[in-house]
Design a protein around this motif. Sequence first.
Motif, mmCIF file in Angstrom:
data_model
loop_
_atom_site.group_PDB
_atom_site.id
_atom_site.type_symbol
_atom_site.label_atom_id
_atom_site.label_comp_id
_atom_site.label_asym_id
_atom_site.label_seq_id
_atom_site.Cartn_x
_atom_site.Cartn_y
_atom_site.Cartn_z
ATOM 1 N N LYS A 13 41.903 -35.459 -16.207
ATOM 2 C CA LYS A 13 40.483 -35.104 -16.086
ATOM 3 C C LYS A 13 40.326 -33.615 -15.831
ATOM 4 N N MET A 14 41.176 -33.078 -14.958
ATOM 5 C CA MET A 14 41.104 -31.649 -14.647
ATOM 6 C C MET A 14 41.429 -30.808 -15.877
ATOM 7 N N MET A 15 42.401 -31.211 -16.654
ATOM 8 C CA MET A 15 42.777 -30.467 -17.862
ATOM 9 C C MET A 15 41.644 -30.515 -18.883
ATOM 10 N N LYS A 16 41.001 -31.667 -19.004
ATOM 11 C CA LYS A 16 39.873 -31.794 -19.927
ATOM 12 C C LYS A 16 38.724 -30.893 -19.477
ATOM 13 N N ALA A 17 38.433 -30.894 -18.176
ATOM 14 C CA ALA A 17 37.362 -30.045 -17.630
ATOM 15 C C ALA A 17 37.689 -28.566 -17.831
ATOM 16 N N ALA A 18 38.945 -28.194 -17.648
ATOM 17 C CA ALA A 18 39.353 -26.798 -17.844
ATOM 18 C C ALA A 18 39.178 -26.389 -19.299
ATOM 19 N N GLY A 19 39.504 -27.279 -20.208
ATOM 20 C CA GLY A 19 39.324 -27.001 -21.631
ATOM 21 C C GLY A 19 37.856 -26.832 -21.985
ATOM 22 N N GLU A 20 37.012 -27.685 -21.410
ATOM 23 C CA GLU A 20 35.572 -27.572 -21.651
ATOM 24 C C GLU A 20 35.036 -26.248 -21.101
ATOM 25 N N MET A 21 35.501 -25.873 -19.907
ATOM 26 C CA MET A 21 35.054 -24.616 -19.307
ATOM 27 C C MET A 21 35.490 -23.438 -20.168
ATOM 28 N N GLN A 22 36.688 -23.480 -20.684
ATOM 29 C CA GLN A 22 37.191 -22.394 -21.528
ATOM 30 C C GLN A 22 36.325 -22.270 -22.782
ATOM 31 N N LEU A 100 25.589 -20.931 -16.499
ATOM 32 C CA LEU A 100 26.738 -21.693 -16.964
ATOM 33 C C LEU A 100 27.410 -22.423 -15.811
ATOM 34 N N THR A 101 27.624 -21.738 -14.687
ATOM 35 C CA THR A 101 28.292 -22.386 -13.556
ATOM 36 C C THR A 101 27.432 -23.514 -12.985
#
Length: 114
Positions: A13-22, A100-101
Amino acid sequence: MLKGMGGLGDMAKMMKAAGEMQGKMAQLQETLAATLVEGESGAGLVKATATAKGTLTALSIDPSIFNADEKEVVEDLILAAIKDAQEKAMEKTKEETRKLTEDMGLPPGLGLPV
């Protein structure tokens, strides 16, 4: 399915969220590069246009201010217009980053690099 595998589900989940944020940050970069702000000085006699990332793109000077005896005044007006455009660019960047944040549910004042 991931029972007994520790926090791997949370990590995914964290990796998916990081990808979305990027992806959203890249989109914000493009938006800021395409957004124009205008600064001015001398009641509009000098206008400077810049991207929201601070890149100067245009400078407009009313010909009525060209007088050899007032060279320093003209230079000051040009610098003031550029500074005004840069300040507006910085404010626009802060505003868009804050939006955005907030949209991503991140705490305010996170200070994401833009």
